[in-house]
Design a protein around this motif. Structure first.
Motif, PDB file in Angstrom:
ATOM      1  N   GLU A  44       0.603  -1.252   0.207  1.00  0.00           N
ATOM      2  CA  GLU A  44       0.160   0.001   0.009  1.00  0.00           C
ATOM      3  C   GLU A  44       0.802   1.284  -0.051  1.00  0.00           C
ATOM      4  O   GLU A  44       0.407   2.246  -0.123  1.00  0.00           O
ATOM      5  CB  GLU A  44      -0.966  -0.054   1.178  1.00  0.00           C
ATOM      6  N   LYS A  45       2.109   1.155   0.340  1.00  0.00           N
ATOM      7  CA  LYS A  45       2.930   2.347   0.138  1.00  0.00           C
ATOM      8  C   LYS A  45       3.360   2.864  -1.178  1.00  0.00           C
ATOM      9  O   LYS A  45       3.463   3.948  -1.550  1.00  0.00           O
ATOM     10  CB  LYS A  45       4.328   2.126   1.022  1.00  0.00           C
ATOM     11  N   ASN A  46       3.039   1.847  -2.175  1.00  0.00           N
ATOM     12  CA  ASN A  46       3.059   2.080  -3.591  1.00  0.00           C
ATOM     13  C   ASN A  46       4.483   2.743  -4.061  1.00  0.00           C
ATOM     14  O   ASN A  46       4.681   3.392  -5.116  1.00  0.00           O
ATOM     15  CB  ASN A  46       1.775   3.177  -4.023  1.00  0.00           C
ATOM     16  N   ILE A  47       5.602   2.123  -3.549  1.00  0.00           N
ATOM     17  CA  ILE A  47       6.987   2.649  -3.746  1.00  0.00           C
ATOM     18  C   ILE A  47       7.976   1.482  -3.466  1.00  0.00           C
ATOM     19  O   ILE A  47       7.860   0.981  -2.459  1.00  0.00           O
ATOM     20  CB  ILE A  47       7.252   3.864  -3.189  1.00  0.00           C
ATOM     21  N   ILE A  48       8.774   1.319  -4.433  1.00  0.00           N
ATOM     22  CA  ILE A  48       9.827   0.511  -4.051  1.00  0.00           C
ATOM     23  C   ILE A  48      11.147   0.725  -5.069  1.00  0.00           C
ATOM     24  O   ILE A  48      10.833   1.156  -5.887  1.00  0.00           O
ATOM     25  CB  ILE A  48       9.736  -1.196  -4.413  1.00  0.00           C
ATOM     26  N   LYS A  49      12.301   0.891  -4.338  1.00  0.00           N
ATOM     27  CA  LYS A  49      13.646   1.009  -4.995  1.00  0.00           C
ATOM     28  C   LYS A  49      14.472  -0.287  -4.832  1.00  0.00           C
ATOM     29  O   LYS A  49      14.425  -0.353  -3.578  1.00  0.00           O
ATOM     30  CB  LYS A  49      14.175   2.386  -4.526  1.00  0.00           C
ATOM     31  N   ALA A  50      14.782  -0.839  -5.982  1.00  0.00           N
ATOM     32  CA  ALA A  50      15.539  -1.860  -5.503  1.00  0.00           C
ATOM     33  C   ALA A  50      16.766  -2.154  -6.598  1.00  0.00           C
ATOM     34  O   ALA A  50      16.827  -1.719  -7.601  1.00  0.00           O
ATOM     35  CB  ALA A  50      14.498  -3.220  -5.799  1.00  0.00           C
ATOM     36  N   MET A  51      17.894  -2.852  -5.934  1.00  0.00           N
ATOM     37  CA  MET A  51      18.882  -3.139  -6.721  1.00  0.00           C
ATOM     38  C   MET A  51      18.688  -4.533  -7.357  1.00  0.00           C
ATOM     39  O   MET A  51      18.201  -5.310  -6.368  1.00  0.00           O
ATOM     40  CB  MET A  51      19.961  -3.243  -5.771  1.00  0.00           C
ATOM     41  N   ARG A  52      18.630  -4.573  -8.611  1.00  0.00           N
ATOM     42  CA  ARG A  52      18.612  -6.134  -9.233  1.00  0.00           C
ATOM     43  C   ARG A  52      20.116  -6.539  -9.547  1.00  0.00           C
ATOM     44  O   ARG A  52      20.811  -5.644 -10.100  1.00  0.00           O
ATOM     45  CB  ARG A  52      17.845  -5.793 -10.320  1.00  0.00           C
ATOM     46  N   LEU A  53      20.500  -7.691  -9.102  1.00  0.00           N
ATOM     47  CA  LEU A  53      21.647  -8.445  -9.372  1.00  0.00           C
ATOM     48  C   LEU A  53      21.338  -9.558 -10.521  1.00  0.00           C
ATOM     49  O   LEU A  53      20.335 -10.106 -10.564  1.00  0.00           O
ATOM     50  CB  LEU A  53      22.245  -8.853  -8.233  1.00  0.00           C
ATOM     51  N   PHE A  54      22.370  -9.555 -11.496  1.00  0.00           N
ATOM     52  CA  PHE A  54      22.268 -10.533 -12.496  1.00  0.00           C
ATOM     53  C   PHE A  54      23.708 -11.526 -12.623  1.00  0.00           C
ATOM     54  O   PHE A  54      24.634 -10.697 -12.598  1.00  0.00           O
ATOM     55  CB  PHE A  54      22.200  -9.929 -14.012  1.00  0.00           C
ATOM     56  N   LYS A  55      23.467 -12.717 -13.036  1.00  0.00           N
ATOM     57  CA  LYS A  55      24.816 -13.397 -13.211  1.00  0.00           C
ATOM     58  C   LYS A  55      25.298 -13.139 -14.486  1.00  0.00           C
ATOM     59  O   LYS A  55      26.581 -13.275 -14.508  1.00  0.00           O
ATOM     60  CB  LYS A  55      24.261 -14.711 -13.228  1.00  0.00           C
TER      61      LYS A  55
END
Length: 180
Positions: free
Chosen positions: A139-150
């Motif tokens: 319900e906060k309607n926000i996310i900031k995420a680091m995406r990691l990849f092989k």
């Protein structure tokens, strides 16, 4: 991070949908889901911990994604619907939550129940290749995420269906779960 069975009640996907039945960390591990909590700090000390996990798990690339109504504009609702469609990837899905919060729902094999994982700032979650899952904000309607990849960054969802059920990566995943 908190995990529990999704209640399957109708309503906004961004609500808790908490059945009241928790899912312990060892049950998540048996599904191949890994997690850590690494507090985000102003001095960026968390980067060292992320770098260590990246070396151990052979993650070579990373980027940052911001999901907000303001940032995505008119595409916001369509993106949330797309993220919430049941799908799998042929690579692990790795997310470190820098800010905000949301839900990863994963299918518990073999019973096909949804397990809801509430991720918040400082949570790092790894979903194995081949697991059916979906994502939504809370319900906060926000996310900031680091995406990691092989390897090179890619994010290709394969929506659940008969062809995806026959995907070799899906079969490998099911074999790994059966081995637990």
């Amino acid at each position: 991070m908190r995990a529990y069975y999704f209640d399957n009640a109708p309503g906004d996907q961004r609500l808790l949908h908490d059945s009241g039945t928790p899912v312990p960390a060892d049950a998540l591990r048996s599904l191949g889901v890994l997690s850590w909590h690494i507090p985000v700090d102003a001095d960026d000390n968390y980067i060292q911990a992320i770098d260590q996990i990246a070396r151990e798990r052979d993650y070579k690339n990373r980027d940052t994604i911001n999901i907000t109504k303001e940032g995505l504009g008119d595409a916001y609702e369509a993106k949330l619907k797309m993220f919430f469609e049941e799908h799998m990837h042929e690579d692990e899905e790795i997310r470190y939550i820098l800010d905000g919060s949301g839900f990863f729902d994963v299918r518990e094999h073999p019973v096909d129940s949804w397990v809801r994982i509430h991720v918040e700032q400082g949570d790092l979650v790894v979903l194995p290749a081949g697991i059916y899952h979906r994502f939504t904000l809370d319900e906060k309607n926000i996310i900031k995420a680091m995406r990691l990849f092989k390897d090179e960054p890619k994010w290709t969802p394969l929506n659940r269906g008969s062809a995806t059920d026959e995907n070799p990566i899906r079969h490998d995943y099911l074999a790994s779960v059966a081995a637990h």
